[in-house]
Motif scaffolding. Sequence first.
Motif, PDB file in Angstrom:
ATOM      1  N   ASP A 108      31.539  48.169  39.533  1.00  0.00           N
ATOM      2  CA  ASP A 108      30.492  48.923  38.838  1.00  0.00           C
ATOM      3  C   ASP A 108      29.406  47.953  38.425  1.00  0.00           C
TER       4      ASP A 108
ATOM      5  N   ASP B 215      28.552  52.608  41.242  1.00  0.00           N
ATOM      6  CA  ASP B 215      30.011  52.501  41.319  1.00  0.00           C
ATOM      7  C   ASP B 215      30.356  52.344  42.793  1.00  0.00           C
TER       8      ASP B 215
ATOM      9  N   ASP C   4      33.238  56.849  37.049  1.00  0.00           N
ATOM     10  CA  ASP C   4      34.462  57.664  36.957  1.00  0.00           C
ATOM     11  C   ASP C   4      35.664  56.885  36.433  1.00  0.00           C
ATOM     12  N   GLY C   5      35.442  55.646  36.019  1.00  0.00           N
ATOM     13  CA  GLY C   5      36.484  54.928  35.283  1.00  0.00           C
ATOM     14  C   GLY C   5      36.574  55.406  33.845  1.00  0.00           C
TER      15      GLY C   5
ATOM     16  N   ASP D  35      40.768  51.736  37.247  1.00  0.00           N
ATOM     17  CA  ASP D  35      39.425  51.698  37.841  1.00  0.00           C
ATOM     18  C   ASP D  35      38.487  50.861  36.972  1.00  0.00           C
ATOM     19  N   ASP D  36      37.444  50.353  37.618  1.00  0.00           N
ATOM     20  CA  ASP D  36      36.348  49.736  36.869  1.00  0.00           C
ATOM     21  C   ASP D  36      35.730  50.806  35.970  1.00  0.00           C
TER      22      ASP D  36
END
Length: 208
Positions: free
Chosen positions: A35, A52, A161-162, A193-194
């Motif tokens: 990201d 992202d 979406d992290g 996730d990032d």
Amino acid sequence: MIPELRARSSKGSDKVEIDARIHGRPRVGETRSGDAGFVRRVDGVTWVLLVDALGHGPLAADAAELALDEAGAFEAELSIDAGLRRLHTRLVHSRGAAAALLRFEAGRVSLGGVGNVELRTLVGPALPYVPANGVLGHRVPRMRSTELELSGTGRVLLFTDGIERCAPLRQLGSLDPDLLCQQLIAEHSHDRDDATVIHVSYSTQIER
Ligand SMILES: [Mn+2]
């Protein structure tokens, strides 16, 4: 870890002031994030970009860096559609990425995006964000940018979406911008996730 980034730009004579805060962290266990957030003022226009890149790890981080490098060369006159096309072209041989792109000028914002970066209006008129399906660098359908006249002040949040989609923004929205971003990352992010958040405060009037 991504260092905490702050961008602040204001000039007494300008008719739009933007204060943006960027906070993020890589996926738990990774050292680089896929990201990346970006804020830059060029001749009375402020560009805001949240990227992202697909997946996570070094290849995603490389793709995110390419996108930021390209955005660093955006001129003030560029349109959102043209900006997104430039990002797409630059990312062709990369992992690819989702992105949201905003362009603030006196009395107006224009915006657009590709993929699943979220945009939420906290204060002020709802920004009409309609991202296209697709992946920058791989497949991009027709861009559908929108714009809105702005007068007064507002606060907008962008996140990858992290961050949980249903994070309690109404409840957290009263927090100071930095605290709000930190809280989202600490309490409402996915370890796998990032996760990156950009908080934008704007103050503007329609130019006459
Ligand atoms: Mn992600």
